[in-house]
Design an enzyme around this catalytic site. Structure first.
Site, PDB file in Angstrom:
ATOM      1  N   LEU A  61       0.822  -1.216   0.000  1.00 49.67           N
ATOM      2  CA  LEU A  61       0.000   0.000   0.000  1.00 49.67           C
ATOM      3  C   LEU A  61       0.858   1.270   0.000  1.00 49.67           C
ATOM      4  CD1 LEU A  61      -2.818  -1.052   2.520  1.00 49.67           C
ATOM      5  CD2 LEU A  61      -2.905  -1.096   0.031  1.00 49.67           C
ATOM      6  N   CYS A  62       1.922   1.247  -0.808  1.00 45.70           N
ATOM      7  CA  CYS A  62       2.779   2.438  -0.895  1.00 45.70           C
ATOM      8  C   CYS A  62       3.061   2.783  -2.354  1.00 45.70           C
ATOM      9  CB  CYS A  62       4.070   2.240  -0.111  1.00 45.70           C
ATOM     10  SG  CYS A  62       4.885   0.651  -0.377  1.00 45.70           S
ATOM     11  N   GLY A  63       2.052   2.617  -3.193  1.00 47.57           N
ATOM     12  CA  GLY A  63       2.169   3.018  -4.592  1.00 47.57           C
ATOM     13  C   GLY A  63       3.179   2.180  -5.352  1.00 47.57           C
TER      14      GLY A  63
ATOM     15  N   PHE B 180       6.360   2.178  -5.003  1.00 50.91           N
ATOM     16  CA  PHE B 180       7.611   2.142  -4.244  1.00 50.91           C
ATOM     17  C   PHE B 180       8.391   0.841  -4.493  1.00 50.91           C
ATOM     18  CE2 PHE B 180       9.936   0.932  -0.387  1.00 50.91           C
ATOM     19  CZ  PHE B 180      10.711   2.056  -0.172  1.00 50.91           C
TER      20      PHE B 180
END
Length: 285
Positions: free
Chosen positions: A88-90, A92
Site C-alpha cells: 500500500l505504498c504506490g 515504491f
C-alpha cells in the site's frame, strides 16, 4: 440501475475504506517525520566520511584499499534490493523490481544473484531471480548494529571472491511525494582520481594508510545503513502520498454514489406518487 439497498451498501463500504486509508495516511505521516529527521541528520556525516576516504585514498601511492579496492573481471554480481515489508505504498516496491531487471539485463553473460531487504521485494524477485538471502527482519529493529552485521557479511563475500561486484538498489528519499531510485556500487571501492583530491596541509597520526584501512569498513557500514534509512523514509513518504490519493478517490466515489442514490430515491418517490395519482384517477373515473 442498482436498487437503493445495493447503493447504500456500496456507500457504507466506500466510507469504511475511506476511514482506513485516512488513518493509514496519518500513521505514515507521523512515522515519516521521525524517519525524515533521522536520514537528514545522517546524510552530512555519511557524505563527509566518504569524501574524506576518497581524498585520502587519492593521495596515496599504490593499492591502498587492499581487498576492498581490487578490480576483478566481473563474472558474478550481487544486487542488494531494498524494498519494504508492507504494501500500500504506490509504485515504491515495483520501481525497485524494475530497476533490478534493468541492471540484470545490462549484465549479459554474467551471473547475477539478489539479496533482498524487505518482504515485498523478496516475494516477487524470488520467482524470477536467484535470491541468496533475505534480511527483511532488519526493519523490525532498524539500528546501525543490525545494518553493520549485514554490511560485514557482504564485505566477507566480496573478499572471499564469491562476488566480483556488489551494488545497492534502493529508493532515495527526496520529499514526501518524491522518491528517486538509486543504484550505488558497494564493492569494490572506486577512489577518485588523484587530480580531483582536495586535501590540506595535515599531519596524520597514525599514518594515512592506517587511517584509510580503518575508515573503509566504517564507511561501508555507514553506506548500507544510510541506504536502508533512505528507503525507510521514502517508504513512509510513498505510503502517505498513496493513502492521501486513495482517500481523495474514495471521497469522490462516495459523493458520486450519494448522488446516484438520491436520484434513484427521487425516481422511486416520483413513481409511487404517479401510481397513487393514477389509482385515484381510476377510482374517480
Amino acid at each position: 440501475m442498482a436498487n437503493l439497498k445495493e447503493i447504500r451498501n456500496r456507500i457504507t463500504s466506500v466510507s469504511s475504506t475511506m476511514q482506513i486509508t485516512s488513518a493509514m495516511k496519518m500513521v505514515s505521516a507521523a512515522k515519516l517525520k521521525k524517519a525524515q529527521d533521522a536520514i537528514t541528520a545522517m546524510r552530512p556525516y555519511a557524505e563527509k566520511l566518504t569524501e574524506l576516504l576518497q581524498n585520502l585514498s587519492a593521495t596515496l601511492e599504490g593499492e591502498v584499499g587492499g581487498a576492498y579496492t581490487s578490480q576483478r573481471e566481473v563474472k558474478k554480481v550481487l544486487l542488494v534490493a531494498v524494498t519494504s515489508n508492507r504494501g500500500l505504498c504506490g509504485a515504491f516496491n515495483s520501481n525497485i523490481i524494475k530497476e533490478v531487471k534493468n541492471i540484470t539485463d545490462k549484465y549479459k553473460g554474467v551471473s547475477v544473484d539478489v539479496l533482498t531487504i524487505g518482504k515485498k521485494g523478496n516475494d516477487i524477485l524470488r520467482k524470477t531471480y536467484n535470491v541468496v538471502d533475505n534480511k527483511s527482519s532488519i526493519f523490525d529493529d532498524l539500528t546501525f548494529e543490525n545494518a553493520s552485521a549485514v554490511a560485514s557479511e557482504l564485505t566477507e563475500k566480496f573478499i572471499a571472491g564469491e562476488y566480483d561486484r556488489i551494488e545497492l538498489v534502493y529508493n532515495q528519499f527526496k520529499n514526501a511525494a518524491t522518491q528517486i531510485v538509486k543504484t550505488e556500487q558497494f564493492l569494490p571501492l572506486a577512489p577518485i582520481a588523484k587530480g580531483e583530491a582536495v586535501t590540506g596541509d595535515y599531519i596524520f597520526e597514525p599514518s594515512k594508510e592506517e587511517i584509510v584501512m580503518t575508515l573503509i569498513p566504517k564507511s561501508l557500514k555507514t553506506q548500507l545503513y544510510k541506504a536502508i534509512r533512505d528507503s525507510f523514509a521514502a517508504e513512509h513518504g510513498a505510503r502517505m502520498t498513496a493513502m492521501h490519493k486513495a482517500t481523495d478517490n474514495a471521497t469522490e466515489l462516495r459523493n458520486q454514489l450519494k448522488l446516484t442514490y438520491n436520484k434513484a430515491r427521487q425516481a422511486a418517490i416520483t413513481g409511487e406518487i404517479l401510481e397513487i395519482v393514477g389509482g385515484a384517477e381510476a377510482l374517480n373515473g
